[in-house]
Design a protein around this motif. Structure first.
Motif, PDB file in Angstrom:
ATOM      1  N   ASN A  37       0.802  -1.227   0.000  1.00 51.95           N
ATOM      2  CA  ASN A  37       0.000   0.000   0.000  1.00 51.95           C
ATOM      3  C   ASN A  37       0.837   1.280   0.000  1.00 51.95           C
ATOM      4  OD1 ASN A  37       0.927  -0.221   2.652  1.00 51.95           O
ATOM      5  ND2 ASN A  37      -0.951   0.605   3.531  1.00 51.95           N
ATOM      6  N   LYS A  38       2.151   1.195  -0.030  1.00 55.89           N
ATOM      7  CA  LYS A  38       3.015   2.380  -0.059  1.00 55.89           C
ATOM      8  C   LYS A  38       3.372   2.724  -1.503  1.00 55.89           C
ATOM      9  CE  LYS A  38       3.193   2.948   4.344  1.00 55.89           C
ATOM     10  NZ  LYS A  38       2.457   4.024   4.961  1.00 55.89           N
ATOM     11  N   LEU A  39       2.408   3.276  -2.206  1.00 53.80           N
ATOM     12  CA  LEU A  39       2.564   3.619  -3.618  1.00 53.80           C
ATOM     13  C   LEU A  39       2.516   5.137  -3.759  1.00 53.80           C
ATOM     14  CD1 LEU A  39       2.641   2.691  -6.617  1.00 53.80           C
ATOM     15  CD2 LEU A  39       0.150   2.682  -6.542  1.00 53.80           C
ATOM     16  N   PHE A  40       3.676   5.732  -4.054  1.00 55.35           N
ATOM     17  CA  PHE A  40       3.789   7.188  -4.197  1.00 55.35           C
ATOM     18  C   PHE A  40       4.539   7.475  -5.498  1.00 55.35           C
ATOM     19  CE2 PHE A  40       3.802   6.252   0.365  1.00 55.35           C
ATOM     20  CZ  PHE A  40       2.751   7.033   0.808  1.00 55.35           C
ATOM     21  N   GLN A  41       3.809   7.702  -6.573  1.00 60.72           N
ATOM     22  CA  GLN A  41       4.425   7.935  -7.881  1.00 60.72           C
ATOM     23  C   GLN A  41       3.773   9.125  -8.568  1.00 60.72           C
ATOM     24  OE1 GLN A  41       3.850   4.290 -10.047  1.00 60.72           O
ATOM     25  NE2 GLN A  41       5.167   3.123  -8.695  1.00 60.72           N
ATOM     26  N   ARG A  42       4.609   9.884  -9.288  1.00 56.58           N
ATOM     27  CA  ARG A  42       4.114  10.999 -10.083  1.00 56.58           C
ATOM     28  C   ARG A  42       4.725  10.889 -11.478  1.00 56.58           C
ATOM     29  NH1 ARG A  42       5.655  12.443  -5.405  1.00 56.58           N
ATOM     30  NH2 ARG A  42       7.529  13.550  -5.948  1.00 56.58           N
ATOM     31  N   PHE A  43       3.875  10.850 -12.475  1.00 57.36           N
ATOM     32  CA  PHE A  43       4.326  10.799 -13.861  1.00 57.36           C
ATOM     33  C   PHE A  43       4.321  12.215 -14.419  1.00 57.36           C
ATOM     34  CE2 PHE A  43       3.370   6.455 -13.079  1.00 57.36           C
ATOM     35  CZ  PHE A  43       4.184   5.735 -13.938  1.00 57.36           C
ATOM     36  N   SER A  67      13.099   9.609  -4.212  1.00 61.46           N
ATOM     37  CA  SER A  67      13.474  10.233  -2.939  1.00 61.46           C
ATOM     38  C   SER A  67      13.126   9.224  -1.858  1.00 61.46           C
ATOM     39  CB  SER A  67      12.681  11.525  -2.712  1.00 61.46           C
ATOM     40  OG  SER A  67      13.026  12.482  -3.672  1.00 61.46           O
ATOM     41  N   ILE A  68      14.141   8.841  -1.078  1.00 54.52           N
ATOM     42  CA  ILE A  68      13.938   7.794  -0.079  1.00 54.52           C
ATOM     43  C   ILE A  68      14.513   8.207   1.270  1.00 54.52           C
ATOM     44  CG2 ILE A  68      13.950   5.957  -1.822  1.00 54.52           C
ATOM     45  CD1 ILE A  68      16.808   5.230  -0.815  1.00 54.52           C
ATOM     46  N   PHE A  69      14.006   7.545   2.315  1.00 52.95           N
ATOM     47  CA  PHE A  69      14.605   7.707   3.633  1.00 52.95           C
ATOM     48  C   PHE A  69      16.034   7.176   3.576  1.00 52.95           C
ATOM     49  CE2 PHE A  69      10.280   6.830   5.883  1.00 52.95           C
ATOM     50  CZ  PHE A  69       9.885   8.137   5.689  1.00 52.95           C
ATOM     51  N   GLU A  70      16.920   7.856   4.246  1.00 46.64           N
ATOM     52  CA  GLU A  70      18.294   7.409   4.397  1.00 46.64           C
ATOM     53  C   GLU A  70      18.317   6.117   5.216  1.00 46.64           C
ATOM     54  OE1 GLU A  70      21.831  10.350   5.274  1.00 46.64           O
ATOM     55  OE2 GLU A  70      20.680   9.925   7.095  1.00 46.64           O
ATOM     56  N   GLY A  71      19.216   5.199   4.869  1.00 47.21           N
ATOM     57  CA  GLY A  71      19.389   4.014   5.693  1.00 47.21           C
ATOM     58  C   GLY A  71      19.481   2.700   4.944  1.00 47.21           C
ATOM     59  N   ARG A 114       2.075  13.039   7.462  1.00 45.67           N
ATOM     60  CA  ARG A 114       0.915  12.896   8.342  1.00 45.67           C
ATOM     61  C   ARG A 114       0.999  13.823   9.568  1.00 45.67           C
ATOM     62  NH1 ARG A 114       1.786   7.103   7.185  1.00 45.67           N
ATOM     63  NH2 ARG A 114       2.599   6.897   9.296  1.00 45.67           N
ATOM     64  N   GLY A 115       1.489  15.031   9.371  1.00 49.21           N
ATOM     65  CA  GLY A 115       1.489  16.033  10.426  1.00 49.21           C
ATOM     66  C   GLY A 115       2.658  15.989  11.379  1.00 49.21           C
ATOM     67  N   MET A 116       3.693  15.230  11.047  1.00 47.49           N
ATOM     68  CA  MET A 116       4.853  15.172  11.951  1.00 47.49           C
ATOM     69  C   MET A 116       6.128  14.852  11.175  1.00 47.49           C
ATOM     70  SD  MET A 116       4.272  11.473  13.850  1.00 47.49           S
ATOM     71  CE  MET A 116       2.678  11.933  14.458  1.00 47.49           C
ATOM     72  N   PRO A 117       7.285  15.121  11.782  1.00 50.49           N
ATOM     73  CA  PRO A 117       8.544  14.702  11.156  1.00 50.49           C
ATOM     74  C   PRO A 117       8.576  13.172  11.055  1.00 50.49           C
ATOM     75  CG  PRO A 117       8.954  16.303  12.895  1.00 50.49           C
ATOM     76  CD  PRO A 117       7.514  15.885  13.011  1.00 50.49           C
ATOM     77  N   ALA A 118       9.086  12.661   9.947  1.00 51.83           N
ATOM     78  CA  ALA A 118       9.056  11.212   9.706  1.00 51.83           C
ATOM     79  C   ALA A 118       9.851  10.420  10.737  1.00 51.83           C
ATOM     80  CB  ALA A 118       9.567  10.909   8.308  1.00 51.83           C
ATOM     81  N   ASP A 119      10.862  11.034  11.354  1.00 50.38           N
ATOM     82  CA  ASP A 119      11.638  10.286  12.351  1.00 50.38           C
ATOM     83  C   ASP A 119      10.844  10.052  13.635  1.00 50.38           C
ATOM     84  OD1 ASP A 119      11.777  12.960  13.153  1.00 50.38           O
ATOM     85  OD2 ASP A 119      13.886  12.840  13.724  1.00 50.38           O
ATOM     86  N   GLU A 120       9.657  10.644  13.747  1.00 51.20           N
ATOM     87  CA  GLU A 120       8.773  10.409  14.889  1.00 51.20           C
ATOM     88  C   GLU A 120       7.664   9.400  14.562  1.00 51.20           C
ATOM     89  OE1 GLU A 120       7.335  14.182  16.333  1.00 51.20           O
ATOM     90  OE2 GLU A 120       9.363  15.036  16.371  1.00 51.20           O
ATOM     91  N   LEU A 123       6.725   3.070  11.749  1.00 48.77           N
ATOM     92  CA  LEU A 123       6.559   2.510  10.415  1.00 48.77           C
ATOM     93  C   LEU A 123       6.220   1.023  10.502  1.00 48.77           C
ATOM     94  CD1 LEU A 123       9.686   4.147   8.730  1.00 48.77           C
ATOM     95  CD2 LEU A 123       7.313   4.944   8.641  1.00 48.77           C
ATOM     96  N   ASN A 124       5.516   0.529   9.501  1.00 49.88           N
ATOM     97  CA  ASN A 124       5.208  -0.903   9.456  1.00 49.88           C
ATOM     98  C   ASN A 124       6.141  -1.640   8.513  1.00 49.88           C
ATOM     99  OD1 ASN A 124       4.180   0.130   7.090  1.00 49.88           O
ATOM    100  ND2 ASN A 124       2.256  -1.014   7.173  1.00 49.88           N
TER     101      ASN A 124
END
Length: 129
Positions: A37-43, A67-71, A114-120, A123-124
């Motif tokens: 369900n993690k589908l984020f694409q822009r053509f 663009s991806i999370f570092e790690g 979703r209203g917050m920094p991603a490091d907070e 994740l599933n």
């Protein structure tokens, strides 16, 4: 997380959009373990007059920016690149010579989701693969 931008000539992208999308998403799930369900694409479709590319490419030339999370490990990123070449060729019949891939990594603290920094976020899926 992976935000993906796909650039190409309008008539080529419009004919192959769903196949390219499937190839990219399957590659991300296989290489990075992203959930389905993690589908984020822009053509981003460009007129031929707005898209300049080298003479050894064809009108099927496609640029993919992720663009991806570092790690992620170097091995996981190389696996992703190889899968993208393989699956886009298989699904959309775009030759590897006509595919260019760039991965941009940033710390999770540089993302707002979703209203917050991603490091907070909780994740599933794992980022360190």
């Amino acid at each position: 997380m992976a935000q993906v931008k796909i650039y190409g000539v309008s008539n080529v992208l419009s004919k192959n959009k769903s196949l390219i999308s499937k190839a990219i998403h399957e590659s991300l799930m296989d290489a990075f373990g992203l959930p389905e369900n993690k589908l984020f694409q822009r053509f981003i479709s460009l007129d031929t007059g707005d898209f300049f590319y080298p003479s050894d490419r064809t009108e099927r030339y496609t640029i993919i920016e992720l663009s991806i999370f570092e790690g992620r490990s170097v091995e996981a990123k190389k696996q992703l690149i190889n899968l993208l070449f393989l699956k886009i060729k298989e699904y959309a019949d775009i030759e590897v010579q006509d595919i260019e891939i760039t991965i941009f990594e940033t710390p999770m603290s540089n993302w707002g989701i979703r209203g917050m920094p991603a490091d907070e976020l909780v994740l599933n899926y794992k980022v360190k693969v």
